[in-house]
Enzyme design. Structure first.
Site, PDB file in Angstrom:
ATOM      1  N   SER A  81       5.727   6.845  -1.793  1.00  0.00           N
ATOM      2  CA  SER A  81       6.185   6.327  -0.512  1.00  0.00           C
ATOM      3  C   SER A  81       5.526   4.979  -0.323  1.00  0.00           C
ATOM      4  O   SER A  81       4.335   4.821  -0.542  1.00  0.00           O
ATOM      5  CB  SER A  81       5.759   7.279   0.605  1.00  0.00           C
TER       6      SER A  81
ATOM      7  N   ASN B 153      -0.462   2.919  -6.159  1.00  0.00           N
ATOM      8  CA  ASN B 153      -0.884   2.529  -4.827  1.00  0.00           C
ATOM      9  C   ASN B 153      -2.008   1.533  -4.994  1.00  0.00           C
ATOM     10  O   ASN B 153      -2.981   1.814  -5.670  1.00  0.00           O
ATOM     11  CB  ASN B 153      -1.389   3.771  -4.068  1.00  0.00           C
TER      12      ASN B 153
ATOM     13  N   ALA C  90       0.875  -1.161   0.000  1.00  0.00           N
ATOM     14  CA  ALA C  90       0.000   0.000   0.000  1.00  0.00           C
ATOM     15  C   ALA C  90       0.920   1.220   0.000  1.00  0.00           C
ATOM     16  O   ALA C  90       2.113   1.075   0.227  1.00  0.00           O
ATOM     17  CB  ALA C  90      -0.863   0.001   1.246  1.00  0.00           C
ATOM     18  N   CYS C  91       0.410   2.396  -0.274  1.00  0.00           N
ATOM     19  CA  CYS C  91       1.345   3.492  -0.478  1.00  0.00           C
ATOM     20  C   CYS C  91       0.711   4.872  -0.468  1.00  0.00           C
ATOM     21  O   CYS C  91      -0.491   5.015  -0.398  1.00  0.00           O
ATOM     22  CB  CYS C  91       2.016   3.393  -1.834  1.00  0.00           C
ATOM     23  N   ALA C  92       1.599   5.881  -0.618  1.00  0.00           N
ATOM     24  CA  ALA C  92       1.172   7.249  -0.879  1.00  0.00           C
ATOM     25  C   ALA C  92       1.780   7.663  -2.200  1.00  0.00           C
ATOM     26  O   ALA C  92       2.892   7.267  -2.514  1.00  0.00           O
ATOM     27  CB  ALA C  92       1.692   8.170   0.206  1.00  0.00           C
TER      28      ALA C  92
END
Ligand code: SF4
Ligand code: SF4
Lengths: 369, 506
Positions: free
Chosen positions: A185, A211, A12-14
């Site tokens: 990120s 993401n 998962a991410c930004a």
């Protein structure tokens, strides 16, 4: 023989992207501050940036950013021999890094500015296809070497760490100016950090930050294999990057169409469209359903002159867009946009509705660089 | 020479004399003559050696007075010389012939569906609630171009690529070819009506399409062109959504068919275009197809005859080299390849063919899908698989292995009333399905039959949506060929390899 059992990565991410639609180049602080603002969406196991317009002095040459794991001298020698054989190398240098940065065991990074030297059969290939082929060779056949990016006048900087540490390591805010910055990120749940596994992913000047976890991964991957793309990293993002390359670069489909392929409208909607639109949607679905990206995702895709953000058809992952003057933002969170400016407008696009940034004029870009 | 038969009965009929009111319903219901009324003693008697276990009398007995169950007696248990082998030998020693049977293979062989498990989402990607969100099962069948070329004319988007004809169905389930002749008119009509109502397709099998059905059902019919060429003419070909060339059938790969003259009534003779009362013989091969080039010629002849407006499907039995054969078929110009597995059913077949020839459809499908992808021609055709699809889970697994859709034959007949008694070849189907006896076939009302079939399609489609939602997928296309969502249990290394799936826990 034991079957090969690749493990797909789950994460998962930004993500964040900013583009100056007038083509004005600007420094890294906007992207760095914004992505840092979404710290809890990452876990320090990966961060990265793609920047467009950074090498105006070499803008006619492919800029290869290459990582050598364990600072492997053998890999570097092998890569350099390979480049000499296949390209005109007009410049080669180590990518400057900050030894004080908060990263652990960084690999060695070099960049090479090259022009294709096609021989024999390969003369039939376009420059781009030739470069893709050679990059694939390095990535799959030369141990400990990995090409981060291979476009002209752009580059990818990424690694294991929080994105602000990676930015510090590559000294992005001091050394580079670009008119598009995308940032990522990462929050991987099942892979140990690997510098090559961070985002953005890049082929030529196409980059993808992503993401989400794609539930249609197997379908997408096996379809792309038919077009000669073999996923070696087993990440969802790799699949999206290849799909973008196939549809946008090779098949020359515009973003608006690609958005309808990745996040096709629901049949319920299609059934109520006017005849023309309906026929188009039906044809796209019929031909490209294997590239429908199912499950939660948000992506920011960029190449020279364009950047777009897109979320899945039922918007299971967040995306926010914003504008301030010529600047266009796409971000996982609105807060990140507000952390860098007071936008003229922010909005939440519908699932499957792309947010597209294009240069106001091509000349703008050319004049600037 | 006449023998005293050595065969044991297969079923035993238990009648509760206290409940039985001598209403004689069972006497009338049984087409095999098991029950008869003994006036003298005012009781019903049963000749169980005639009973096939079709359960018709049990269901229709108004007093619930009957139980029909497998004969409890038998030979000394022996794992090798099982009762079935002993019985078959005795049968042949009395008849001197081939053992005829019907439906699909029943022998104990690994059922791969039952060794494959489906996936579901947890945390990292959300499952989707099919009651709240749309779940799409709509499916295209047919050839797809390599790419779409798009052109902008002002605001208008134009597709420059010419598209091939495709079928659009609302659920990835079609009714398999079952001919009028093998099944009754009412069963045939039930399938057509259900396909039309649900938005899928039925398949005429090789016995033609009755004229009065052509206009009404032309958008939901696949017409078959088999080796006997029964009922094939331009009008027939053009009164369909698609055409299927039947090369082979899973229940009896490599052999032809035979509809005995007694069954060729006036209506069947008109539909099949053969004289009344003559045997309808389908040769084992098509006599104009002895190679892949010949097949290609037939495919293009059919396309010519229908103005290239209809996809052409080629149906083959799953045999050892199925992957290479399928690839040849796609290159020969077929738009759809139908693979009928080892478990596929039939109205009549020698038992030896049904039980011993062909391979399981799960393995055949996995091999074909993989081969077509390696050859980069998977998009040039759709794959339909059939042969023993028993439930929506089998459908989901087939789609994940790579099928575009499935054919159901046996399951559809079971919905109509069939109890798998395996006596279709006798023409005495108690449920009015595999029979041409008007007294029997009127037992099946097409309206009721169609409703049962629609209910089945609906039930399975809802289950498919549940499965998709659980995986976090909202379109069937994203499950297609998505073997990442499958895991094997109790499978050997080579089997996992052929299926292209990981073992559970891997
Ligand atoms: S149908 Fe039932 S109640 Fe009627 S005669 Fe037969 S066994 Fe007796
Ligand atoms: S169709 Fe009729 S005869 Fe054939 S198995 Fe089913 S019930 Fe028996």
């Amino acid at each position: 023989m034991r079957r090969k059992i690749p493990d797909k990565e789950i994460q998962a991410c930004a993500l964040f992207g900013v583009m100056d639609r007038s083509g004005r180049r600007f420094g890294g602080d906007i992207a760095i501050t914004a992505i840092k603002n979404m710290k809890v969406r990452g876990n320090g196991l990966g961060g990265g940036f793609a920047v467009y317009g950074i090498y105006p002095e070499y803008k006619n040459y492919y800029a290869l950013h290459i990582m050598f794991q364990n600072a492997s001298r053998e890999a570097k020698a092998e890569v350099e021999d390979f480049l000499q054989d296949n390209f005109d190398v007009v410049n080669a240098e180590e990518i400057p890094t900050n030894p004080e940065a908060n990263v652990i065991d960084p690999p060695l990074f070099w960049r090479y500015f090259v022009a294709p030297q096609k021989k024999g059969e390969e003369k039939k290939l376009s420059d781009d296809d030739y470069v893709v082929k050679k990059v694939m060779y390095i990535n799959t056949c030369i141990e400990d070497a990995f090409v981060f990016s291979s476009g002209k006048d752009m580059g990818v900087f990424k690694g294991v760490g929080f994105p602000e540490d990676i930015a510090d390591f590559f000294m992005l805010d001091e050394l580079y100016k670009g008119y598009i910055w995308t940032a990522h990120s990462r929050f991987p749940t099942n892979t140990p950090g690997w510098w090559g596994g961070a985002h953005p992913f890049c082929i030529l000047d196409w980059t993808v930050v992503h993401n989400g976890e794609i539930s249609s991964y197997g379908t997408n991957r096996r379809f792309l294999e038919m077009y000669g793309y073999y996923c070696t990293l087993f990440t969802d993002t790799e699949v999206i990057a290849y799909a973008v390359d196939l549809l946008m670069r090779r098949q020359r489909l515009p973003i608006e169409i690609v958005a309808e392929i990745f996040a096709s409208p629901m049949w319920d909607q299609v059934d109520h469209m006017d005849e023309k639109k309906k026929n188009l949607c039906m044809a796209l679905r019929m031909v490209y359903a294997p590239l429908l990206i199912n499950g939660p995702f948000t992506i920011v895709v960029a190449h020279h002159g364009e950047m777009f953000g897109l979320t899945d058809r039922i918007r299971l992952r967040p995306i926010t867009a914003g504008e301030k003057g010529d600047l266009l933002f796409v971000s996982s969170e609105e807060a990140a946009i507000r952390a860098v400016c007071e936008p003229d407008r922010v909005w939440t696009p519908h699932g499957g509705e792309p947010v597209i940034g294009r240069l106001n004029s091509r000349e703008g870009e050319l004049n600037e660089v | 020479m006449k023998f005293k038969t050595h065969l044991l009965p297969e079923f035993i009929v238990k009648r509760d004399e206290d409940r039985c009111t001598r209403c004689k319903v069972c006497v009338k219901q049984c087409p095999f003559g098991v029950h008869s009324y003994d006036e003298e003693n005012d009781r019903i008697i049963s000749r169980e050696e005639l009973c096939v276990g079709c359960q018709r009398c049990v269901v229709y007995c108004p007093e619930n007075a009957l139980i029909v169950e497998p004969y409890p007696g038998g030979y000394r248990p022996n794992e090798y010389w099982t009762g079935e082998y002993i019985r078959d030998i005795k049968k042949q020693s009395e008849s001197g012939g081939v053992i005829l049977t019907s439906t699909g293979a029943q022998r104990r062989l690994k059922i791969y569906w039952d060794h494959i498990l489906l996936n579901a989402s947890q945390v990292t990607n959300p499952s989707i609630d099919p009651l709240r969100e749309p779940m799409e099962l709509r499916t295209f069948l047919g050839r797809k171009p390599d790419a779409l070329e798009i052109e902008y004319e002002g605001e208008d988007v134009k597709i420059k690529t010419e598209l091939y004809p495709n079928l659009l169905i609302e659920t990835p389930i079609l009714f398999a070819g079952m001919s009028y002749g093998a099944i009754s008119y009412n069963a045939f009509k039930s399938l057509a009506m259900a396909a039309k109502e649900f938005g899928t397709l039925f398949n005429t099998g090789e016995g033609g399409l009755p004229r009065e059905m052509r206009e009404e059902f032309k958008d939901c019919t696949i017409v078959q062109c088999a080796s006997g060429r029964f009922g094939v003419d331009p009008e027939y070909l053009n009164s369909a959504a698609a055409i299927e060339i039947k090369i082979g059938q899973g229940a009896k790969p490599g052999i032809g068919g035979h509809l005995p003259g007694e069954k060729v009534s006036a209506d069947i003779s008109a539909t099949r275009m053969i004289p009344e009362g003559t045997d309808a013989l389908s040769p084992a091969p098509h006599h104009d197809i002895y190679s892949i080039e010949d097949l290609s010629m037939l495919i293009y002849a059919l396309k010519e005859a229908t103005n290239y407006e209809k996809p052409v499907c080629v149906k083959i039995a799953a045999v050892h080299n199925v992957a290479a054969i399928a690839s040849g078929i796609v290159r020969a110009g077929a738009d759809i390849v139908a693979i009928d597995g080892f478990r596929g059913g039939t109205g009549a077949t020698p038992k030896i063919m049904r039980e011993h020839v062909g391979i399981p459809v799960e393995l055949a499908l996995a091999a074909v899908d993989q081969r077509l992808r390696e050859e980069r021609i998977r998009h040039k055709c759709s794959i339909i698989v059939g042969g023993g699809i028993r439930c929506a889970a089998d459908v989901a697994k087939a789609v994940a292995l790579g099928a575009d859709a499935v054919y159901i034959g046996t399951a559809a007949l079971i919905a109509l009333g069939c109890t798998m008694c395996q006596r279709c070849h006798t023409g005495k189907c108690a449920w009015g399905i595999c029979t041409q006896d008007p007294k029997l076939s009127k037992r099946l009302n097409p309206k009721v039959g169609a409703q049962r079939l629609v209910n089945l399609l609906r039930g399975w489609s809802l289950e498919l949506k549940d499965v998709l939602g659980g995986m976090g997928i909202n379109a069937i296309e994203s499950l297609r060929g998505n073997r990442d969502h499958l895991r094997g249990v109790g499978l050997e290394e080579w089997e996992l390899e052929v299926l292209g799936i990981k073992g559970a826990g891997e």
